[in-house]
Design a protein around this motif. Structure first.
Motif, short mmCIF file in Angstrom:
data_model
loop_
_atom_site.label_atom_id
_atom_site.label_comp_id
_atom_site.label_asym_id
_atom_site.label_seq_id
_atom_site.Cartn_x
_atom_site.Cartn_y
_atom_site.Cartn_z
N THR A 1 -37.14 -22.31 -17.43
CA THR A 1 -35.18 -21.82 -17.58
C THR A 1 -34.70 -20.67 -16.66
O THR A 1 -35.66 -19.44 -17.16
N TRP B 1 -30.98 -33.15 -15.40
CA TRP B 1 -29.76 -31.96 -16.01
C TRP B 1 -28.54 -31.25 -15.54
O TRP B 1 -28.14 -30.85 -14.17
N PRO C 1 -25.39 -28.29 -16.27
CA PRO C 1 -25.90 -26.97 -16.66
C PRO C 1 -25.17 -26.89 -17.88
O PRO C 1 -23.85 -27.08 -18.35
N GLN C 2 -25.79 -25.99 -18.84
CA GLN C 2 -24.65 -25.97 -20.17
C GLN C 2 -23.54 -24.31 -19.87
O GLN C 2 -24.43 -23.90 -19.03
N HIS D 1 -33.00 -27.29 -22.96
CA HIS D 1 -34.04 -27.65 -21.75
C HIS D 1 -34.88 -27.78 -22.04
O HIS D 1 -35.45 -28.37 -20.57
N ALA E 1 -28.73 -22.43 -11.80
CA ALA E 1 -28.16 -21.87 -13.05
C ALA E 1 -28.80 -23.32 -14.06
O ALA E 1 -28.34 -24.37 -13.35
N ASP E 2 -29.87 -22.95 -15.15
CA ASP E 2 -30.03 -23.69 -15.65
C ASP E 2 -28.65 -24.20 -17.16
O ASP E 2 -28.73 -24.63 -17.62
N ILE E 3 -28.43 -22.62 -17.33
CA ILE E 3 -27.81 -22.25 -18.69
C ILE E 3 -26.85 -21.22 -17.63
O ILE E 3 -27.32 -20.37 -17.29
N ILE F 1 -19.45 -27.24 -12.13
CA ILE F 1 -20.10 -28.06 -12.37
C ILE F 1 -20.47 -29.54 -12.09
O ILE F 1 -20.83 -30.51 -11.49
#
Length: 334
Positions: free
Chosen positions: A181, A239, A241-242, A264, A205-207, A229
């Motif tokens: 992550t 996914w 991204p948050q 994630h 980026a995942d978050i 995003i």
């Protein structure tokens, strides 16, 4: 003169001795001895000849930790966020390892150790191991030894490993290939949203963590990131991204970051993405090691005749460089 005859130990003797010490070092690391962990990472960082022995001893414990990468521009609060995230993870009962990749000293090549200075809150916690590593000029924001250092911490029983990078830029996106992550930290008023697009950070980026969210411009930064995003193309089940707000200096939003990491992780497992990412990571590492060995062998040939003969033939027009390279590779891989 050999050591057995009373002389000083040779380099080969020292290497053999260190190889014999590796299983015991790994055993001590598994028992939670921080000095053994430190010694193993030092050997890994130095590229010691016992590195293959260390990798072999640690192999059974690989893949047991969740690896979380943190990256972002200087000044966004990466170290403060890491420090508070460690606190949150420890409260959940996790054993945490931190690899803080520091800039290299221009004089010694060693880590400046700024991150470890800022994480003294956890210095006496036996459930936390923090190590500053020098980037040694390595592009990508990581140290070349980081993957093996992660394995050392996994072997030492860390179930979460946080990897904090030097900074971020167009070349500094390696953390995404290492981490399960990836967190990209931004701060209001720094132009980070635009920079994220320029540097290709949006893709890794995942978050997204908008830190220092108590500052003016935080809402605009969140909107910019959310808008970017929304423009991204994603298939069903992919996914999204948050975006999380935090004020790490006050410990605010840290549990939200931890929750986003958990979410994630669940998605990775559910969609078999964790296995795919780790296999891709292993493939890249194997390739890097193999290329390193080839480069070393080619370097050793520079003083020999094989490369000189081929170079002379190419210079004289007797053969072409591609044919010469194939001949050289055939010689190297025998």
């Amino acid at each position: 003169m050999s050591e057995a005859n009373g002389g000083a130990p040779t380099a080969a003797t020292g290497s053999v001795r260190r190889s014999r010490d590796v299983p015991r070092l790994v055993e001590r690391a598994r028992e939670g001895d921080p000095r053994a962990v430190a010694r193993l990472i030092t050997l890994v960082e130095s590229g010691d000849e016992v590195l293959p022995a260390i990798a072999a001893a640690l192999a059974p414990y690989g893949g047991q930790a969740q690896v979380v990468g943190l990256t972002g521009s200087p000044g966004v609060g990466k170290s403060t966020t890491t420090n508070e995230l460690v606190r949150s993870l420890r409260a959940r009962g996790h054993r945490v390892g931190v690899l803080a990749i520091d800039p290299s000293s221009p004089f010694t090549g060693g880590a400046i150790l700024g991150d470890r200075v800022r994480m003294q809150d956890h210095a006496t916690d036996p459930g936390v191991y923090i190590r500053s590593m020098s980037s040694r000029g390595h592009l990508g924001g990581l140290s070349a030894a980081t993957p093996q250092a992660v394995r050392v911490l996994e072997g030492a029983g860390c179930d979460v490993v946080l990897v904090e990078t030097v900074g971020v830029g167009q070349a500094e996106v390696e953390v995404a290939s290492l981490a399960d992550t990836t967190l990209v930290l931004l701060a209001p008023g720094m132009g980070d949203a635009i920079q994220a697009v320029k540097a290709g950070i949006l893709e890794i980026a995942d978050i997204f963590v908008v830190n220092k969210a108590d500052r003016d411009g935080a809402d605009a930064t969140v909107r910019d990131i959310q808008g970017m995003i929304a423009l991204g193309e994603r298939g069903p089940g992919q996914w999204r991204p948050q975006v999380v707000r935090s004020v790490a200096a006050r410990g605010e939003g840290i549990d939200d970051i931890a929750g986003a990491i958990d979410k994630h992780r669940g998605w990775l497992v559910e969609h078999d993405e964790l296995r795919r990412r780790r296999e891709a990571r292993a493939a890249a590492e194997i390739e890097a090691i193999a290329l390193g060995v080839l480069r070393a062998r080619i370097g050793s040939l520079r003083d020999g005749t094989q490369l000189s003969v081929l170079a002379a033939e190419v210079a004289a027009g007797a053969t072409d460089p591609y044919a010469a390279a194939n001949t050289l590779l055939t010689h190297l891989t025998r």
